[in-house]
Design a protein around this motif. Structure first.
Motif, short mmCIF file in Angstrom:
data_model
loop_
_atom_site.label_atom_id
_atom_site.label_comp_id
_atom_site.label_asym_id
_atom_site.label_seq_id
_atom_site.Cartn_x
_atom_site.Cartn_y
_atom_site.Cartn_z
N ASN A 1 -7.93 6.04 1.65
CA ASN A 1 -6.62 6.27 1.07
C ASN A 1 -6.58 5.78 -0.38
O ASN A 1 -7.04 4.67 -0.68
CB ASN A 1 -5.55 5.56 1.90
CG ASN A 1 -4.17 6.01 1.53
OD1 ASN A 1 -3.71 5.78 0.41
ND2 ASN A 1 -3.49 6.64 2.47
N ASP A 2 -6.03 6.57 -1.28
CA ASP A 2 -5.96 6.20 -2.70
C ASP A 2 -5.15 4.93 -2.94
O ASP A 2 -5.38 4.23 -3.93
CB ASP A 2 -5.37 7.34 -3.53
CG ASP A 2 -6.29 8.54 -3.62
OD1 ASP A 2 -7.52 8.37 -3.40
OD2 ASP A 2 -5.81 9.65 -3.90
N GLU B 1 -7.29 -4.27 -5.73
CA GLU B 1 -6.17 -5.06 -6.24
C GLU B 1 -5.03 -5.15 -5.24
O GLU B 1 -4.46 -6.21 -5.02
CB GLU B 1 -5.66 -4.48 -7.57
CG GLU B 1 -6.64 -4.58 -8.72
CD GLU B 1 -7.76 -3.53 -8.68
OE1 GLU B 1 -7.64 -2.52 -7.93
OE2 GLU B 1 -8.77 -3.72 -9.36
N ALA B 2 -4.68 -4.03 -4.62
CA ALA B 2 -3.57 -4.01 -3.66
C ALA B 2 -3.89 -4.80 -2.41
O ALA B 2 -3.04 -5.50 -1.86
CB ALA B 2 -3.21 -2.57 -3.30
N VAL B 3 -5.14 -4.72 -1.96
CA VAL B 3 -5.54 -5.42 -0.74
C VAL B 3 -5.62 -6.92 -0.97
O VAL B 3 -5.18 -7.73 -0.14
CB VAL B 3 -6.89 -4.87 -0.21
CG1 VAL B 3 -7.47 -5.75 0.87
CG2 VAL B 3 -6.71 -3.44 0.28
N ILE B 4 -6.16 -7.33 -2.10
CA ILE B 4 -6.42 -8.74 -2.34
C ILE B 4 -5.20 -9.50 -2.89
O ILE B 4 -5.14 -10.73 -2.82
CB ILE B 4 -7.65 -8.90 -3.28
CG1 ILE B 4 -8.30 -10.27 -3.12
CG2 ILE B 4 -7.30 -8.67 -4.72
CD1 ILE B 4 -9.07 -10.45 -1.87
N LEU C 1 -0.04 1.74 6.66
CA LEU C 1 -1.30 1.33 6.03
C LEU C 1 -1.44 -0.19 6.03
O LEU C 1 -2.52 -0.73 6.27
CB LEU C 1 -1.39 1.85 4.59
CG LEU C 1 -1.65 3.34 4.42
CD1 LEU C 1 -1.58 3.72 2.94
CD2 LEU C 1 -3.00 3.72 5.00
N THR C 2 -0.34 -0.87 5.74
CA THR C 2 -0.38 -2.33 5.75
C THR C 2 -0.68 -2.85 7.15
O THR C 2 -1.49 -3.77 7.32
CB THR C 2 0.93 -2.92 5.21
OG1 THR C 2 1.15 -2.40 3.89
CG2 THR C 2 0.88 -4.43 5.15
N ARG C 3 -0.06 -2.28 8.15
CA ARG C 3 -0.35 -2.69 9.54
C ARG C 3 -1.81 -2.44 9.88
O ARG C 3 -2.47 -3.26 10.52
CB ARG C 3 0.55 -1.94 10.53
CG ARG C 3 1.95 -2.50 10.61
CD ARG C 3 2.71 -1.97 11.81
NE ARG C 3 2.83 -0.51 11.84
CZ ARG C 3 3.81 0.17 11.25
NH1 ARG C 3 4.77 -0.45 10.59
NH2 ARG C 3 3.85 1.48 11.33
N LEU D 1 0.82 -1.20 0.00
CA LEU D 1 0.00 0.00 0.00
C LEU D 1 0.85 1.26 0.00
O LEU D 1 0.35 2.36 0.17
CB LEU D 1 -0.94 -0.01 1.21
CG LEU D 1 -1.88 -1.22 1.31
CD1 LEU D 1 -2.74 -1.12 2.56
CD2 LEU D 1 -2.74 -1.35 0.07
N GLY D 2 2.16 1.08 -0.17
CA GLY D 2 3.05 2.22 -0.26
C GLY D 2 3.51 2.79 1.07
O GLY D 2 4.34 3.69 1.11
#
Length: 93
Positions: free
Chosen positions: A62-63, A68-71, A24-26, A19-20
């Motif tokens: 958040n953009d 796609e990024a989450v899955i 955000l990933t946490r 997620l950049g």
């Protein structure tokens, strides 16, 4: 990356999400754990307090938080698990 308060399955399924920003990933991993504990509840009830609820809404807004990024890490994990099996059934209704 450290994932406090998250179950191993949530880290396994979503911990590699790009997620950049590691924060955000946490947050994604933490929210996945909270949502799974009470999937039919509202987001505020899943999160349990205003601080976590606000964090979840910020994550969703958040953009970088795209489907796609989450899955992507979940799909990769599922494909790897399926590749280890001789037969895989895909059941849908």
């Amino acid at each position: 990356m450290q994932f406090p308060e998250s179950g191993p399955w949530a880290v396994e399924q979503f911990g590699a999400a790009d997620l950049g920003d590691a924060r955000l990933t946490r947050r994604l991993v933490s929210y996945a754990q909270q949502a799974a504990a009470c999937p039919s509840a509202s987001i505020p009830r899943q999160c349990g307090c205003w601080k976590r609820t606000k964090g979840a809404y910020r994550l969703f807004d958040n953009d970088a938080t795209t489907h796609e990024a989450v899955i992507a890490p979940h799909v990769a994990h599922s494909r790897a698990a399926a590749a280890a099996c001789r037969v895989v059934l895909h059941v849908s209704d």
